[in-house]
Design a protein around this motif. Structure first.
Motif: not given
Length: 374
Positions: A223-233
């Motif tokens: 539940y990070w404030d900003i996190r990577p979403s690799p599935g969307y790039g």
């Protein structure tokens, strides 16, 4: 195993809004998600309308957008579709980061497998997670750039919190916070900031270590404030309350988009793990005091109000806003910051005029539909 980082067009954006479904009697949350989804299934619209956490909330998601105007049009279309369905069912829809009346112990899972898992794992903590936020995805050219952007944007988290703050009331009381919603996120053991790594290979090693512990299965467990979403790039900025108007949500997204282009193209920040020494305090000050919160620049040590930092940033990123077609959105940001007319301020003003939180939520429903903000 960590999902491969997908290819995406740099600086495209996608916006997700979690919105409240309320009854039109006392404006508490109502269990209407399933009926609304059945109602909108036959409608034609761009984007998606999906269930989210409990039956009292629903999520609106744009497609992949290139400009402020496209985000605004898609959010307006999603809003209008949802409002038409809600009118048929005599249900109110509104923005805002918290519902003022909901009792956490009344909240039930929406029945999806992941929701049931999280309810079983976190118990009452997850029931208290009936809060409403805006998430903004930003397209990144490659995974290493995504991590650089993630940590570069961390310095601006107080900006995003203050701009979107719309959750001063919780369970019938004024919390004295501009954004009280994030107080419900902080207790989760996997909340906060992402680990300080700027290479995707290192991030993959971290993720593998965490999955071996059994604490996480996917990146969504963080539940990070900003996190990577690799599935969307993309990287996903997650600290904002849901604004009271979709147009304001689009303007905040335009600010994040132009800022991201500046940070990745000009690379002005000298990233350091020491940035996070003041991160939690800056975050708190923005939640507590909004635009008036005094935050510390981790690189220079300068301390000043969030509003001044935003106005200075608007000047710095102006050329990037022009390149992206985001100027109108950033003009709106400048107007709101200069006037000091935040959503949280407006909510308190309405309450002071009527001394009724029921009336405040009724007005929120009007504003959500496009009524003028008085």
């Amino acid at each position: 195993m960590l999902q491969p980082f997908a290819s995406s067009e740099p600086f495209t954006i996608g916006v997700e809004l979690e919105v409240q479904l309320v009854n039109t009697h006392d404006y508490n949350l109502t269990k209407a998600t399933t009926e609304l989804l059945n109602r909108v299934r036959a409608e034609r619209f761009v984007g998606a309308i999906n269930p989210e956490t409990t039956e009292g909330m629903i999520e609106l998601s744009t497609g992949v957008c290139t400009s402020f105007d496209q985000v605004r049009r898609e959010l307006q279309g999603l809003r209008d579709t949802l409002v038409r369905a809600a009118d048929f069912l005599n249900v109110g829809v509104c923005g805002g980061g918290t519902n003022f009346f909901q009792n956490w112990y009344d909240q039930r899972s929406d029945g999806r497998e992941r929701s049931e898992y999280l309810m079983g794992l976190y118990g009452a903590l997850y029931q208290q997670f009936t809060i409403f936020g805006q998430h903004v995805h930003v397209g990144c050219p490659d995974p290493d750039s995504a991590l650089v952007l993630l940590h570069s944007l961390s310095r601006y988290v107080p900006h995003f919190i203050a701009l979107a703050a719309s959750s001063p009331f919780v369970q019938g009381s004024d919390t004295q916070f501009q954004c009280a919603r994030l107080n419900s996120v902080a207790p989760f053991p996997l909340s906060g900031q992402a680990p300080f790594v700027t290479r995707w290979a290192e991030f993959g090693e971290y993720f593998e270590r965490m999955t071996r512990t059994g604490l996480v299965k996917t990146l969504k467990d963080f539940y990070w404030d900003i996190r990577p979403s690799p599935g969307y790039g993309t990287i996903e900025v997650r600290v904002m309350d849901t604004p009271l108007r979709v147009e304001w949500a689009a303007a905040i997204a335009a600010y994040i988009q132009a800022l991201s282009r500046y940070l990745l193209i000009e690379r002005p920040a000298r990233l350091s793990e020491r940035d996070y020494e003041v991160y939690r305090t800056n975050r708190f000050m923005a939640c507590r005091f909004g635009l008036d919160g005094a935050c510390v620049n981790p690189e220079t040590g300068h301390r000043g109000p969030v509003r001044d930092a935003i106005l200075a940033t608007l000047d710095v990123i102006a050329s990037h806003a022009r390149a992206l077609g985001a100027e109108e959105g950033l003009d709106e940001v400048r107007r709101i910051v200069t006037d000091g007319s935040s959503d949280a301020t407006w909510l308190r003003r309405v309450y002071s005029a009527h001394h009724s939180l029921h009336e405040v939520v009724r007005q929120q429903c009007r504003i959500w539909r496009g009524a003028h903000v008085a």
